[in-house]
Scaffold this active site. Structure first.
Site, PDB file in Angstrom:
ATOM      1  N   ASP A  67      83.818  34.231   3.335  1.00 53.04           N
ATOM      2  CA  ASP A  67      82.807  34.085   2.285  1.00 53.04           C
ATOM      3  C   ASP A  67      82.096  35.398   1.992  1.00 53.04           C
ATOM      4  O   ASP A  67      82.277  36.397   2.711  1.00 53.04           O
ATOM      5  CB  ASP A  67      81.788  32.994   2.668  1.00 53.04           C
ATOM      6  CG  ASP A  67      81.481  32.957   4.172  1.00 53.04           C
ATOM      7  OD1 ASP A  67      81.601  34.009   4.824  1.00 53.04           O
ATOM      8  OD2 ASP A  67      81.112  31.895   4.693  1.00 53.04           O
ATOM      9  N   ASN A 136      73.779  22.882  10.123  1.00 47.16           N
ATOM     10  CA  ASN A 136      73.903  21.688   9.262  1.00 47.16           C
ATOM     11  C   ASN A 136      75.353  21.220   9.148  1.00 47.16           C
ATOM     12  O   ASN A 136      75.678  20.395   8.299  1.00 47.16           O
ATOM     13  CB  ASN A 136      73.314  21.965   7.876  1.00 47.16           C
ATOM     14  CG  ASN A 136      74.103  23.025   7.102  1.00 47.16           C
ATOM     15  OD1 ASN A 136      75.044  23.609   7.634  1.00 47.16           O
ATOM     16  ND2 ASN A 136      73.724  23.267   5.872  1.00 47.16           N
ATOM     17  N   HIS A 138      78.045  23.081   8.349  1.00 44.79           N
ATOM     18  CA  HIS A 138      78.938  23.763   7.393  1.00 44.79           C
ATOM     19  C   HIS A 138      79.971  24.621   8.118  1.00 44.79           C
ATOM     20  O   HIS A 138      79.756  25.052   9.252  1.00 44.79           O
ATOM     21  CB  HIS A 138      78.142  24.580   6.362  1.00 44.79           C
ATOM     22  CG  HIS A 138      77.517  25.839   6.849  1.00 44.79           C
ATOM     23  ND1 HIS A 138      76.362  26.368   6.331  1.00 44.79           N
ATOM     24  CD2 HIS A 138      77.886  26.729   7.824  1.00 44.79           C
ATOM     25  CE1 HIS A 138      76.068  27.496   6.940  1.00 44.79           C
ATOM     26  NE2 HIS A 138      76.975  27.733   7.853  1.00 44.79           N
ATOM     27  N   GLU A 143      78.641  23.725   2.231  1.00 44.69           N
ATOM     28  CA  GLU A 143      77.446  22.999   2.646  1.00 44.69           C
ATOM     29  C   GLU A 143      77.696  21.491   2.560  1.00 44.69           C
ATOM     30  O   GLU A 143      78.671  21.053   1.935  1.00 44.69           O
ATOM     31  CB  GLU A 143      76.265  23.410   1.742  1.00 44.69           C
ATOM     32  CG  GLU A 143      75.955  24.908   1.750  1.00 44.69           C
ATOM     33  CD  GLU A 143      75.313  25.394   3.062  1.00 44.69           C
ATOM     34  OE1 GLU A 143      75.506  24.761   4.117  1.00 44.69           O
ATOM     35  OE2 GLU A 143      74.625  26.436   3.028  1.00 44.69           O
TER      36      GLU A 143
HETATM   37  C1  F6R Z   1      80.253  32.987   8.292  1.00 42.75           C
HETATM   38  C2  F6R Z   1      80.272  31.592   7.904  1.00 42.75           C
HETATM   39  C3  F6R Z   1      79.337  30.578   8.450  1.00 42.75           C
HETATM   40  C4  F6R Z   1      78.864  30.849   9.871  1.00 42.75           C
HETATM   41  C5  F6R Z   1      77.833  29.826  10.284  1.00 42.75           C
HETATM   42  C6  F6R Z   1      77.300  30.081  11.675  1.00 42.75           C
HETATM   43  O1  F6R Z   1      81.261  33.709   7.600  1.00 42.75           O
HETATM   44  O2  F6R Z   1      81.065  31.290   7.106  1.00 42.75           O
HETATM   45  O3  F6R Z   1      79.944  29.314   8.408  1.00 42.75           O
HETATM   46  O4  F6R Z   1      79.953  30.819  10.740  1.00 42.75           O
HETATM   47  O5  F6R Z   1      76.771  29.853   9.387  1.00 42.75           O
HETATM   48  O6  F6R Z   1      76.595  31.271  11.670  1.00 42.75           O
HETATM   49  P1  F6R Z   1      76.190  31.970  13.042  1.00 42.75           P
HETATM   50  O7  F6R Z   1      77.464  32.269  13.725  1.00 42.75           O
HETATM   51  O8  F6R Z   1      75.476  33.216  12.639  1.00 42.75           O
HETATM   52  O9  F6R Z   1      75.368  30.994  13.780  1.00 42.75           O
END
Ligand code: F6R
Length: 261
Positions: A67, A136, A138, A143
């Site tokens: 992303d 959450n 995702h 989301e």
């Molecule tokens: C990152 C991504 C997100 C993260 C998720 C967890 O490229 O796509 O899905 O993996 O938000 O974030 P962290 O690892 O910072 O807790």
């Protein structure tokens, strides 16, 4: 789905690195799906150590980020292009020309999404996709209520995600972008292998819902249940709300030799 509960975050990172290295040893031109954020850092660190010791060579592998924020130029340290370059491409000795992120500043963002799908397809698809999970539920920036069939597209970040990610913007919630381009759940499910890593108590509820709850668009990571080769690597804290934790431990301890990578 294979669920592996490990003593701590370092063991999660080492296990993820070993699995990615195994894919690249079989196919030096493997296509890696790269995640940003805190969760994959241990895996990148352990993989970089394998590279430094000459135990694996990623210089012919390609990478696609999950992303990117909309409106954040790649030169910005906050962009996922810069994050991937800093956390993954450089330390892993990957060729920057082979590592791509969605174009968050494209004049036509919808065309950029279609183009990203094309580039993944033309690279032969993703061999192993590394994933973190949001509090959450995702994956990528899909989301809650994202379609399981979704492809790369523009999404609005959930308030909780923006709060969680404010730490990357010096704690300034207003600085966190509102929109992103993310691989869709359908795009992620097309990868030949999924590797989700999660560490810490803050992920325990999302992990339990994704692994043991019903398939639900409210828990985008539950899409992993639809994949034939999904591995979930957890530390004790992230695994702490799993009902069948003892069964996963038993299964792993009794894994037949022929199934061990
Ligand atoms: C990152 C991504 C997100 C993260 C998720 C967890 O490229 O796509 O899905 O993996 O938000 O974030 P962290 O690892 O910072 O807790």
């Amino acid at each position: 789905m294979e669920i592996v509960i490990l003593p701590d975050g370092a063991a999660v990172g080492a296990a993820a690195a070993d699995r990615i290295a195994a894919v690249v040893r079989r196919n030096p031109q493997a296509v890696l799906g790269l995640a940003t954020g805190s969760s994959p850092l241990g895996a990148y660190g352990a993989l970089a150590a394998l590279v430094a010791r000459g135990e694996v060579d990623l210089s012919h592998a390609s990478g696609f980020a999950l992303d990117e924020y909309v409106g954040v130029p790649p030169e910005s340290a906050h962009s996922y292009a810069a994050t991937i370059a800093r956390d993954a491409t450089g330390p892993l000795g990957m060729d920057p020309a082979r590592v791509q992120t969605p174009d968050g500043t494209a004049p036509d963002p919808e065309a950029a999404c279609v183009d990203y799908e094309r580039r993944i397809r033309e690279a032969g698809g993703i061999d192993v996709q590394l994933l973190g999970i949001g509090t959450n539920g995702h994956i990528g920036f899909n989301e809650p209520t994202s379609s399981f069939a979704s492809r790369t597209r523009i999404k609005t970040l959930a308030p909780r995600t923006r709060q969680d990610n404010a730490r990357f913007f010096g704690g300034d919630l207003d600085a966190v972008p509102l929109h992103c381009i993310t691989q869709g759940l359908g795009t992620i499910l097309d990868a030949r292998q999924l590797l989700l890593v999660a560490q810490g108590e803050s992920k325990a509820t999302a992990v339990a819902a994704a692994v043991e709850g019903p398939l639900s668009a409210m828990v985008p990571a539950s899409a992993l249940q639809l994949h034939r080769s999904a591995v979930v690597l957890l530390d004790e804290a992230a695994a702490s709300k799993l009902t069948l934790a003892d069964y996963y431990r038993f299964t792993y301890d009794h894994k037949p030799t022929w199934q061990r990578g």
